[in-house]
Enzyme design. Sequence first.
Site, PDB file in Angstrom:
ATOM      1  N   GLU A  35      -4.008  56.165 -19.961  1.00  0.00           N
ATOM      2  CA  GLU A  35      -2.559  56.308 -20.107  1.00  0.00           C
ATOM      3  C   GLU A  35      -2.131  56.854 -21.472  1.00  0.00           C
ATOM      4  O   GLU A  35      -0.979  57.251 -21.644  1.00  0.00           O
ATOM      5  CB  GLU A  35      -1.880  54.947 -19.879  1.00  0.00           C
ATOM      6  CG  GLU A  35      -2.041  54.390 -18.472  1.00  0.00           C
ATOM      7  CD  GLU A  35      -1.305  55.212 -17.434  1.00  0.00           C
ATOM      8  OE1 GLU A  35      -0.277  55.827 -17.775  1.00  0.00           O
ATOM      9  OE2 GLU A  35      -1.770  55.277 -16.282  1.00  0.00           O
TER      10      GLU A  35
ATOM     11  N   GLU B  72     -23.939  46.407 -15.473  1.00  0.00           N
ATOM     12  CA  GLU B  72     -23.472  45.625 -16.620  1.00  0.00           C
ATOM     13  C   GLU B  72     -24.613  44.989 -17.406  1.00  0.00           C
ATOM     14  O   GLU B  72     -24.418  44.537 -18.532  1.00  0.00           O
ATOM     15  CB  GLU B  72     -22.489  44.555 -16.178  1.00  0.00           C
ATOM     16  CG  GLU B  72     -23.073  43.379 -15.444  1.00  0.00           C
ATOM     17  CD  GLU B  72     -22.048  42.270 -15.219  1.00  0.00           C
ATOM     18  OE1 GLU B  72     -22.426  41.099 -15.396  1.00  0.00           O
ATOM     19  OE2 GLU B  72     -20.889  42.562 -14.889  1.00  0.00           O
TER      20      GLU B  72
END
Length: 308
Positions: free
Chosen positions: A93, A124
């Site tokens: 954003e 992960e």
Amino acid sequence: MTMVFNYGREIREMASGTEVFDMRFAGLDQWSDADFLTALWEGQIRAVAAVGPMIEPLAHAAADIADRLLGGGRLVYAGAGTSGTVAWQDAKELGGTFGWPEDKTIVLLAGGVDSAPGVFNSAEDDRDAAQNEISRHNIGPKDAVIAVAASGSTPFTLSAVQAANNAGALTIGICNNADGALLTHAHHGIFLDSAPEVVAGSTRMGAGTAQKAALNMLSTLVMNKLGRLFDNLMVGMRAENIKLQGRAVRIVCHIAGCDGDGAQAALEQSGFDIRCAVLMVRGQTLRKAKEILASVNGNLRAALEYKG
């Protein structure tokens, strides 16, 4: 029976805060729809409230991040699973909202940003991948790394922070577990006390909400320190559609004190660069407006006070 009980107790003692089985929600699967949703809603409220005690640590982190970025550094996000996705969303954003350059934003997401669903779970644990990414992007002393992990112990994320520290970068660790190693491994540790989850271990819920709120606040303050706001207006915004172009006209009118036609003309001449358009309405040429803004790191308020 005794062996099973002891084993279960050991597991509970080892579990992080986000993994705790909260017995307040025993029988949740059989609750009424209204009670079920109320429990989730209250969990979201607790999650946002968890950010409040971290106002001062977030402010200190933002100041240090801004210093690195003003020195030419890049903003790096690191994470895995839900936490990594939340970090990636914040990074995504910054360009449209504040005009922050994409080449100054790096996202290190376990499994990669284009991973198919399900890849996150195994990725992960890949410590080497994180170290390789830090090295591949030449992360160094000018850069700031924001690492996010609900447990605070995700191997990929911890490894990224350790490698970034070794490279001289600034590191910020955001996690939802008071004992998370991320809090002590990073230069700035941000603990969001959102646990335990209503649905045990589902960190896309409370932890994810708290992380999103904290990242919203942190990155917005950083961008303000970089001069990407004027009053509460997004003067670095990219006006890339009709709605945003209309907003850009209103912003220029508000700051420059002109009518819509004047704002529209200046925006069109400047390629819809709001900051340049404001200076042009105030009498500068486009070339001079760009020069002034470059001399003050794009800070419009400083540009309006420029005496050179």
